[in-house]
Structures are given as structure tokens and as C-alpha cells.
Design a protein around this motif. Structure first.
Motif, PDB file in Angstrom:
ATOM      1  N   ARG A   1       0.830  -1.197   0.000  1.00 49.49           N
ATOM      2  CA  ARG A   1       0.000   0.000   0.000  1.00 49.49           C
ATOM      3  C   ARG A   1       0.868   1.252   0.000  1.00 49.49           C
ATOM      4  NH1 ARG A   1      -5.319   0.784   0.783  1.00 49.49           N
ATOM      5  NH2 ARG A   1      -5.614  -1.418   1.326  1.00 49.49           N
ATOM      6  N   SER A   2       0.532   2.188  -0.873  1.00 49.16           N
ATOM      7  CA  SER A   2       1.303   3.424  -1.013  1.00 49.16           C
ATOM      8  C   SER A   2       0.387   4.506  -1.560  1.00 49.16           C
ATOM      9  CB  SER A   2       2.487   3.208  -1.968  1.00 49.16           C
ATOM     10  OG  SER A   2       3.143   4.419  -2.268  1.00 49.16           O
ATOM     11  N   ARG A   3       0.394   5.654  -0.905  1.00 52.08           N
ATOM     12  CA  ARG A   3      -0.478   6.758  -1.292  1.00 52.08           C
ATOM     13  C   ARG A   3      -1.918   6.256  -1.396  1.00 52.08           C
ATOM     14  NH1 ARG A   3       3.405   9.712  -5.730  1.00 52.08           N
ATOM     15  NH2 ARG A   3       4.135   7.579  -6.079  1.00 52.08           N
ATOM     16  N   ASN A   4      -2.584   6.476  -2.513  1.00 53.80           N
ATOM     17  CA  ASN A   4      -3.970   5.991  -2.620  1.00 53.80           C
ATOM     18  C   ASN A   4      -4.064   4.743  -3.491  1.00 53.80           C
ATOM     19  OD1 ASN A   4      -3.424   7.255  -5.027  1.00 53.80           O
ATOM     20  ND2 ASN A   4      -5.357   8.375  -5.141  1.00 53.80           N
ATOM     21  N   ALA A   5      -2.966   3.980  -3.531  1.00 54.21           N
ATOM     22  CA  ALA A   5      -2.952   2.747  -4.329  1.00 54.21           C
ATOM     23  C   ALA A   5      -1.895   1.809  -3.745  1.00 54.21           C
ATOM     24  CB  ALA A   5      -2.682   3.070  -5.794  1.00 54.21           C
ATOM     25  N   PHE A   6      -1.057   1.210  -4.625  1.00 62.49           N
ATOM     26  CA  PHE A   6      -0.058   0.229  -4.209  1.00 62.49           C
ATOM     27  C   PHE A   6       1.220   0.459  -5.001  1.00 62.49           C
ATOM     28  CE2 PHE A   6      -4.289  -1.431  -3.613  1.00 62.49           C
ATOM     29  CZ  PHE A   6      -4.255  -1.877  -2.292  1.00 62.49           C
ATOM     30  N   ASP A   7       2.343   0.282  -4.331  1.00 59.98           N
ATOM     31  CA  ASP A   7       3.651   0.516  -4.941  1.00 59.98           C
ATOM     32  C   ASP A   7       4.054  -0.724  -5.733  1.00 59.98           C
ATOM     33  OD1 ASP A   7       6.108   1.500  -5.642  1.00 59.98           O
ATOM     34  OD2 ASP A   7       7.044   1.114  -3.685  1.00 59.98           O
ATOM     35  N   LEU A   8       3.459  -0.853  -6.912  1.00 62.21           N
ATOM     36  CA  LEU A   8       3.693  -1.999  -7.776  1.00 62.21           C
ATOM     37  C   LEU A   8       3.967  -1.516  -9.195  1.00 62.21           C
ATOM     38  CD1 LEU A   8       0.839  -4.326  -6.474  1.00 62.21           C
ATOM     39  CD2 LEU A   8       3.287  -4.576  -6.030  1.00 62.21           C
ATOM     40  N   GLY A   9       4.971  -2.105  -9.826  1.00 59.93           N
ATOM     41  CA  GLY A   9       5.348  -1.712 -11.166  1.00 59.93           C
ATOM     42  C   GLY A   9       4.414  -2.265 -12.223  1.00 59.93           C
ATOM     43  N   MET A  10       4.269  -1.479 -13.307  1.00 63.53           N
ATOM     44  CA  MET A  10       3.436  -1.856 -14.445  1.00 63.53           C
ATOM     45  C   MET A  10       4.271  -1.665 -15.700  1.00 63.53           C
ATOM     46  SD  MET A  10      -0.055   0.150 -13.180  1.00 63.53           S
ATOM     47  CE  MET A  10      -1.109  -0.478 -14.479  1.00 63.53           C
ATOM     48  N   THR A  11       4.479  -2.731 -16.465  1.00 64.91           N
ATOM     49  CA  THR A  11       5.345  -2.658 -17.635  1.00 64.91           C
ATOM     50  C   THR A  11       4.672  -3.294 -18.845  1.00 64.91           C
ATOM     51  OG1 THR A  11       6.453  -4.675 -16.864  1.00 64.91           O
ATOM     52  CG2 THR A  11       7.554  -2.591 -16.407  1.00 64.91           C
ATOM     53  N   GLY A  12       5.041  -2.786 -20.024  1.00 66.15           N
ATOM     54  CA  GLY A  12       4.496  -3.311 -21.265  1.00 66.15           C
ATOM     55  C   GLY A  12       5.581  -3.498 -22.303  1.00 66.15           C
ATOM     56  N   TYR A  13       5.515  -4.592 -23.056  1.00 64.01           N
ATOM     57  CA  TYR A  13       6.529  -4.943 -24.049  1.00 64.01           C
ATOM     58  C   TYR A  13       5.850  -5.262 -25.380  1.00 64.01           C
ATOM     59  CZ  TYR A  13       9.159  -5.809 -19.732  1.00 64.01           C
ATOM     60  OH  TYR A  13       9.746  -5.687 -18.483  1.00 64.01           O
ATOM     61  N   VAL A  14       6.468  -4.838 -26.461  1.00 60.92           N
ATOM     62  CA  VAL A  14       6.040  -5.219 -27.799  1.00 60.92           C
ATOM     63  C   VAL A  14       7.211  -5.929 -28.470  1.00 60.92           C
ATOM     64  CG1 VAL A  14       5.196  -4.454 -30.041  1.00 60.92           C
ATOM     65  CG2 VAL A  14       4.437  -3.279 -27.969  1.00 60.92           C
ATOM     66  N   ASN A  15       7.002  -7.186 -28.820  1.00 67.71           N
ATOM     67  CA  ASN A  15       8.058  -8.013 -29.419  1.00 67.71           C
ATOM     68  C   ASN A  15       9.331  -8.003 -28.568  1.00 67.71           C
ATOM     69  OD1 ASN A  15       6.297  -8.514 -31.579  1.00 67.71           O
ATOM     70  ND2 ASN A  15       7.055  -6.745 -32.717  1.00 67.71           N
ATOM     71  N   GLY A  16       9.148  -8.038 -27.257  1.00 67.25           N
ATOM     72  CA  GLY A  16      10.266  -8.089 -26.322  1.00 67.25           C
ATOM     73  C   GLY A  16      10.876  -6.748 -25.987  1.00 67.25           C
ATOM     74  N   GLU A  17      10.466  -5.682 -26.649  1.00 64.96           N
ATOM     75  CA  GLU A  17      11.009  -4.345 -26.395  1.00 64.96           C
ATOM     76  C   GLU A  17      10.181  -3.649 -25.318  1.00 64.96           C
ATOM     77  OE1 GLU A  17      11.168   0.034 -28.593  1.00 64.96           O
ATOM     78  OE2 GLU A  17      10.541  -1.752 -29.711  1.00 64.96           O
ATOM     79  N   LEU A  18      10.843  -3.134 -24.288  1.00 63.84           N
ATOM     80  CA  LEU A  18      10.150  -2.390 -23.234  1.00 63.84           C
ATOM     81  C   LEU A  18       9.611  -1.088 -23.821  1.00 63.84           C
ATOM     82  CD1 LEU A  18       9.387  -2.013 -20.216  1.00 63.84           C
ATOM     83  CD2 LEU A  18      11.612  -0.891 -19.917  1.00 63.84           C
TER      84      LEU A  18
END
Length: 309
Positions: free
Chosen positions: A202-219
């Protein structure tokens, strides 16, 4: 607890409790929506652990969407996403976005599983993904008070709101909101994660969790859940005003900043990698919630309309 819906070796789809590298299946014929209606996640988890209908390895399972929701309301929780997009969309960020978490209703018939192929929307040349998190309502309510809102959350999932940007921009010029531009596919998954699993973050008004997206292995996308402006309590309080939220309703967070191709197109058009094409692989990850992985495929041809007026 972490719940999945999967294709059982017995030939049917079942709900199961994830336990390390294994899944403990519940009895055939029970859906996650059934469990939410009965307020039975805790009891179901205990039953799956004590007397599973089967125990199968998680690796290699065909996962379905964890549930077929009754509704999907997608909110604008991350205001920086709007700011990043405003130039290319030719839609200045309205100050009213700081007064309430605006939302639109999305298509429950378009829900796909976490590893299904995703076809490009008919007539679209600018196909895109959106990296989001969503809350699943487990306790019904109406006009829910802010300090009681989290009590109505059964769990969280990753949400991808697939978007036909050219169709969307053409429609939104009519001031009716997105329609066919957001009608093609919505990914939910890979699992429903109960709130206790992520409460330590829990952090601020949510959660301290990373969100990542990749296209064909590229960040391509990288953000954090706790950068959100409107948290889920505000979204639930706002969306429940004068109406009813039901078990199985889904509330989307909106796109995390950098969480779609459109933002990159808007901010750095000279460096833009291009829109999604058939054969591209999109992988989206949220810490503690898991990942989804999709192959983009060609869609069907758009059927012509009549000549008009």
C-alpha cells in the motif's frame, strides 16, 4: 488468494486456486461469478485446498478470463496519461477531470483470455494496447461512502483495453465518447488477486507496484500503480452514485502513464515505433498480479454501410 479459470484436462472450464506452481480445481460447473454472488471466495479457497476436484500444474494450462463481468466501467484514474495524449488527440485536458473520475462503459462481450489472439478492429490502421489495472466488485452496494468503498472489492486483475485509435478519434469528435474504437477486445487476467495479497504494498492511494508493457520483447511502457490520481475508493464512490454496483462488475483504472503506443506517438512522433501489426506480441505485466501475453492477428474486413443520406 489467487483464482484462475482454466481449461481442465477433463474437458471443461473450472475455477482454481493458485498454490505455488499448482492449481487446485473447484468442482465442475462453478464459475468465479457464482462465487462472488455467494460472497464465497474465502470458503472456496479453503475448499479447494482441502478437497480439490483435481490438482494440475499451472505451467502450460490454458487460462481463460477469470470471469465474465456483468459490466465494465473504465475510469480516468491516471491524469498524466491524459496530459501526455492531449496534443495528438487535439482534446485539451478538461479541469473537470480533477473533480471526478470520468468513465465510459466498455463491452463485456469483447472479454478475452490472458493469452488469446487479439484481432485488429475492422477498418483500423492504428491499433493499440492500454496497460491498466482493474478492481472487481464482490459486495453489492449503492451510493457507497468513500471510507467503506474498499470493502466492496473482491480482488484486482490486469486489464488491457485494446484500442483502435483512428476509429476512436473520429468518433470522439462527435462528443459521444468511444464506441467502435474501444469495442474489439478487453483482456482480463491472468488471475483474480484478493486484496490481502497486495496490502503490504500500500502506497499513497494505491499500491507501490510496477506496471510494464513490451512489444516483441522491447520495453515500451513503464509506470507505477501508486502514481494514480483517482484511487479505486473514489472510483467506486463515484460510479455507485444513485445506482447499484453488483458482484462481478469491473472498474478499470485507466491507462498508466506511458502505458500505450498513443502516448509515445503524441509525445515523440519522430521516434514513434509504429502501431501494432499482425504478428506482433504484446506482453503486459503488473507486479503481484501477473502477466498477459497476446499475439496480434489480422481482423475481419469492415462491411460497408449504405450510401447514407
Amino acid at each position: 488468494m489467487r483464482f484462475v479459470t482454466y481449461a481442465s484436462p477433463a474437458g471443461d472450464d473450472r475455477v482454481g486456486l493458485v498454490d505455488g506452481e499448482d492449481v487446485h480445481g473447484l468442482e465442475p460447473g462453478t464459475t468465479l461469478l457464482d462465487l462472488l454472488d455467494a460472497d464465497g471466495l474465502q470458503e472456496a479457497g479453503e475448499r479447494a485446498t482441502a478437497s480439490p476436484s483435481e490438482t494440475v500444474a499451472l505451467d502450460g494450462l490454458t487460462l481463460r478470463a477469470p470471469l465474465q463481468p456483468r459490466s465494465i466501467r473504465d475510469c480516468t484514474g491516471f491524469l498524466q496519461h491524459l496530459r501526455n495524449c492531449q496534443g495528438a488527440a487535439d482534446i485539451p485536458v478538461d479541469e473537470r477531470n480533477e473533480q471526478f473520475p470520468a468513465f465510459y462503459f466498455s463491452n463485456v462481450a469483447a472479454v478475452v483470455g490472458p493469452h488469446d489472439d487479439v484481432p485488429i478492429s475492422p477498418g483500423c490502421e492504428r491499433f493499440d494496447y492500454e496497460l491498466e489495472v482493474c478492481a472487481v466488485i464482490g459486495k453489492p452496494g449503492s451510493t457507497i461512502a468513500l471510507d467503506r468503498a474498499e470493502e466492496h472489492i473482491a480482488g484486482y486483475m490486469l486489464l488491457c483495453d485494446w484500442s483502435a485509435r483512428d476509429l476512436q478519434m473520429n468518433e470522439m469528435a462527435l462528443r459521444l465518447g468511444p464506441a467502435k474504437g474501444k469495442d474489439g477486445a478487453n483482456t482480463l487476467g491472468p488471475m483474480l488477486v484478493t486484496p490481502d495479497e497486495i496490502d503490504p504494498y500500500r502506497s499513497r492511494n494505491a499500491f507501490d507496484l510496477g506496471m510494464t508493457g513490451y512489444v516483441n520483447g522491447e520495453l515500451v511502457s513503464e509506470g507505477r500503480w501508486d502514481s494514480i490520481d483517482w484511487g479505486f475508493p473514489d472510483m467506486i464512490t463515484y460510479t455507485s452514485r444513485g445506482t447499484h454496483l453488483r458482484p462481478g462488475d469491473v472498474i478499470g483504472s485507466g491507462t498508466v502513464p506511458s502505458g500505450c503506443l498513443f502516448e509515445h506517438f503524441a509525445m515523440r512522433p519522430d521516434e514513434f515505433r509504429g502501431w501494432l501489426q499482425p504478428g506482433d506480441e504484446v506482453r503486459l505485466v503488473i507486479e503481484q498480479l501477473g502477466e498477459i501475453r497476446h499475439r496480434v492477428v489480422a481482423g475481419v474486413k469492415a462491411e460497408p454501410l449504405s450510401s447514407g443520406y
